[in-house]
Design a protein around this motif. Structure first.
Motif, PDB file in Angstrom:
ATOM      1  N   GLY A  37       1.119  -1.380   0.272  1.00  0.00           N
ATOM      2  CA  GLY A  37      -0.092   0.034   0.147  1.00  0.00           C
ATOM      3  C   GLY A  37       0.326   1.237  -0.004  1.00  0.00           C
ATOM      4  N   ARG A  38       2.043   0.838  -0.199  1.00  0.00           N
ATOM      5  CA  ARG A  38       2.575   2.559  -0.456  1.00  0.00           C
ATOM      6  C   ARG A  38       3.797   2.543  -1.799  1.00  0.00           C
ATOM      7  N   ALA A  39       3.370   4.008  -2.382  1.00  0.00           N
ATOM      8  CA  ALA A  39       3.812   3.795  -3.372  1.00  0.00           C
ATOM      9  C   ALA A  39       5.552   4.036  -3.467  1.00  0.00           C
ATOM     10  N   ASP A  40       5.486   5.180  -2.621  1.00  0.00           N
ATOM     11  CA  ASP A  40       7.298   4.989  -2.303  1.00  0.00           C
ATOM     12  C   ASP A  40       8.372   4.301  -2.579  1.00  0.00           C
ATOM     13  N   ARG A  41       7.425   2.610  -2.299  1.00  0.00           N
ATOM     14  CA  ARG A  41       8.460   1.188  -2.361  1.00  0.00           C
ATOM     15  C   ARG A  41       8.692   0.833  -3.978  1.00  0.00           C
ATOM     16  N   VAL A  42       7.972   1.619  -4.857  1.00  0.00           N
ATOM     17  CA  VAL A  42       7.654   1.321  -6.216  1.00  0.00           C
ATOM     18  C   VAL A  42       9.552   1.079  -6.442  1.00  0.00           C
ATOM     19  N   PRO A  43      10.335   2.603  -6.489  1.00  0.00           N
ATOM     20  CA  PRO A  43      11.108   2.506  -7.335  1.00  0.00           C
ATOM     21  C   PRO A  43      12.210   1.763  -6.337  1.00  0.00           C
ATOM     22  N   HIS A  44      12.145   1.302  -5.234  1.00  0.00           N
ATOM     23  CA  HIS A  44      12.858  -0.034  -4.863  1.00  0.00           C
ATOM     24  C   HIS A  44      12.751  -1.004  -5.491  1.00  0.00           C
ATOM     25  N   LEU A  45      11.194  -1.673  -5.491  1.00  0.00           N
ATOM     26  CA  LEU A  45      11.485  -2.932  -6.418  1.00  0.00           C
ATOM     27  C   LEU A  45      11.229  -3.401  -7.799  1.00  0.00           C
ATOM     28  N   VAL A  46      11.435  -2.266  -8.285  1.00  0.00           N
ATOM     29  CA  VAL A  46      11.748  -1.719  -9.756  1.00  0.00           C
ATOM     30  C   VAL A  46      13.010  -2.057 -10.377  1.00  0.00           C
ATOM     31  N   ARG A  47      13.946  -1.736  -8.739  1.00  0.00           N
ATOM     32  CA  ARG A  47      15.224  -1.847  -9.310  1.00  0.00           C
ATOM     33  C   ARG A  47      15.955  -3.271  -9.007  1.00  0.00           C
ATOM     34  N   THR A  48      14.753  -3.961  -6.986  1.00  0.00           N
ATOM     35  CA  THR A  48      15.539  -5.103  -6.706  1.00  0.00           C
ATOM     36  C   THR A  48      15.394  -6.174  -8.433  1.00  0.00           C
ATOM     37  N   PHE A  49      13.837  -6.215  -9.019  1.00  0.00           N
ATOM     38  CA  PHE A  49      13.463  -6.369 -10.255  1.00  0.00           C
ATOM     39  C   PHE A  49      14.794  -6.933 -11.336  1.00  0.00           C
ATOM     40  N   LEU A  50      15.393  -5.166 -11.132  1.00  0.00           N
ATOM     41  CA  LEU A  50      16.414  -5.209 -12.724  1.00  0.00           C
ATOM     42  C   LEU A  50      18.160  -5.719 -12.649  1.00  0.00           C
ATOM     43  N   GLU A  51      18.504  -5.571 -10.962  1.00  0.00           N
ATOM     44  CA  GLU A  51      19.382  -6.239 -10.195  1.00  0.00           C
ATOM     45  C   GLU A  51      19.420  -7.232 -10.141  1.00  0.00           C
ATOM     46  N   HIS A  52      18.200  -8.261 -10.590  1.00  0.00           N
ATOM     47  CA  HIS A  52      17.748  -9.815 -10.758  1.00  0.00           C
ATOM     48  C   HIS A  52      17.931 -10.059 -12.039  1.00  0.00           C
ATOM     49  N   ARG A  53      17.988  -9.319 -12.761  1.00  0.00           N
ATOM     50  CA  ARG A  53      18.023  -9.376 -14.464  1.00  0.00           C
ATOM     51  C   ARG A  53      16.184  -9.755 -15.295  1.00  0.00           C
ATOM     52  N   GLN A  89      -6.610   3.944 -12.834  1.00  0.00           N
ATOM     53  CA  GLN A  89      -5.688   4.941 -12.980  1.00  0.00           C
ATOM     54  C   GLN A  89      -4.590   5.037 -13.428  1.00  0.00           C
ATOM     55  N   GLN A  90      -4.192   7.061 -13.644  1.00  0.00           N
ATOM     56  CA  GLN A  90      -2.995   7.118 -14.351  1.00  0.00           C
ATOM     57  C   GLN A  90      -2.412   6.940 -12.858  1.00  0.00           C
ATOM     58  N   ILE A  91      -0.996   6.603 -13.084  1.00  0.00           N
ATOM     59  CA  ILE A  91       0.221   6.744 -12.111  1.00  0.00           C
ATOM     60  C   ILE A  91       0.865   6.680 -12.992  1.00  0.00           C
ATOM     61  N   ARG A  92       2.840   7.493 -11.595  1.00  0.00           N
ATOM     62  CA  ARG A  92       3.850   7.882 -12.491  1.00  0.00           C
ATOM     63  C   ARG A  92       4.249   6.966 -11.651  1.00  0.00           C
ATOM     64  N   LEU A  93       5.506   5.761 -12.360  1.00  0.00           N
ATOM     65  CA  LEU A  93       6.280   4.968 -12.358  1.00  0.00           C
ATOM     66  C   LEU A  93       7.688   5.945 -12.322  1.00  0.00           C
ATOM     67  N   PRO A  94       9.156   5.118 -12.062  1.00  0.00           N
ATOM     68  CA  PRO A  94      10.682   6.082 -11.398  1.00  0.00           C
ATOM     69  C   PRO A  94      10.560   5.522 -13.527  1.00  0.00           C
ATOM     70  N   GLN A  95      12.204   6.437 -13.512  1.00  0.00           N
ATOM     71  CA  GLN A  95      12.588   5.262 -14.971  1.00  0.00           C
ATOM     72  C   GLN A  95      12.654   4.191 -14.976  1.00  0.00           C
TER      73      GLN A  95
END
Length: 356
Positions: free
Chosen positions: A108-124, A136-142
């Protein structure tokens, strides 16, 4: 922990032969292959996926970010269909493609999304899917251009590939079916005005009326949804009270979701109004635990969440394969109208009155 060299010694072959068996990149005799596989089983050898990933540049992993798990645990009342159905649709496709779905919940925390994206990318992860709890409209990190991303039940300003419910067509199909059943005064109790689905469904409602040559009457379109349960009940009470007092009251109430329709049933019954004999009711979502257990069962439109999940997974797999990058976004998915006993057919009465 056993190594490739331990397997080679037990099978009495070279480490190179074991590698060929693991990777399928060279000829190996049937007996030799069986000896290597038996040795791996006896030693409990687990191949290193990381090493093979580095060689092939393919991980077989897809990252999915959602709030479905937390939402399913914490929801004290049913809000439409849980987005967990989207996740299930995605998983069905990924399993059929031999891909592994890594799921992370936002809590339920939008501020966790950048960390989760980074973690998935680190796991290739070869691609990412983001699932929102409602349209809804959202905003995600690059996200790096090399990593395909598909949004489900949401969209962004970057025009990322997205899969959305066709809210306009869904409401249009429901109202058109109500008109075909002989209803001419069709009220609409909407979701909040600030929700993306509301203007789309209202447009679909108006489309169907215009198609049937019926006038649009703003007096029978009311907001019926609020975030807190107590506030919504009062809102619905007031709206239904006003609608029933009209000189020409509606014959059917279209509700913004099935949870709202459930409350409408209660309000009508407390006023001595029978469903559907005195007033027909229709919902939206096809939240089956509501729609199929209400009495009478609820006519509704299905939010095609499972189909959206499958469509999103197919879209991502195409992007991973380097295909479909020029496809227009978003992809709209339509659900069917589920016709049940909460709406009375008025056609026979209409035809009888005409013949008289």
């Amino acid at each position: 922990m056993a190594t490739i060299y331990d397997v080679a010694r037990l099978a009495d072959v070279s480490a190179k032969t074991v590698s060929r068996v693991l990777n399928g990149d060279g000829p190996v005799g049937a007996r030799t292959r069986e000896a290597v596989q038996d040795a791996m089983a006896k030693l409990g050898y687990v191949p290193s996926n990381a090493a093979r990933t580095m060689r092939s540049n393919r991980s077989g992993l897809v990252g999915l970010i959602t709030g479905a798990i937390t939402g399913a645990q914490e929801s004290a009342r049913p809000f439409g269909l849980p987005d967990l159905l989207i996740v299930q649709g995605i998983q069905r496709v990924m399993a059929s493609r031999d891909m592994t779905l890594m799921i992370a919940d936002t809590g339920g925390r939008a501020d966790r999304v950048p960390h989760l994206v980074r973690t998935f990318l680190e796991h290739r992860a070869e691609g990412l899917i983001y699932v929102a709890e409602y349209h809804q409209q959202i905003r995600l990190p690059q996200v790096p251009d090399a990593t395909p991303l598909v949004l489900v039940n949401c969209f962004d300003d970057a025009q990322s590939p997205a899969v959305l419910p066709d809210d306009r067509q869904g409401q249009h199909a429901l109202v058109r079916r109500l008109v075909a059943a002989g209803h001419r005064r069709i009220a609409y109790l909407t979701l909040r005005a600030d929700m993306e689905a509301t203007p789309l469904r209202t447009a679909g409602y108006q489309d169907a009326l215009a198609e049937a040559g019926l006038p649009f009457d703003p007096a029978i379109v009311r907001i019926g949804y609020q975030s807190d349960e107590e506030g919504e009940m009062q809102l619905l009470w007031d709206a239904i009270d006003d609608l029933l007092r009209l000189p020409e009251p509606p014959t059917v109430l279209c509700c913004g979701n099935d949870a709202m329709a459930m409350r409408v049933y209660g309000i009508l019954r407390s006023r001595g109004v029978r469903v559907p004999d005195d007033m027909s009711v229709a919902g939206y979502d096809n939240h089956r635990i509501i729609a199929e257990t209400l009495y009478p069962p609820l006519t509704t439109v299905e939010l095609p969440y499972a189909a959206m999940g499958m469509k999103a997974a197919d879209r991502l797999m195409s992007l991973i394969a380097g295909q479909g990058r020029e496809e227009p976004a978003p992809t709209l998915v339509t659900g069917p109208v589920l016709w049940r006993d909460s709406v009375v057919e008025r056609r026979a009465a209409t035809l009888q009155s005409i013949s008289l």
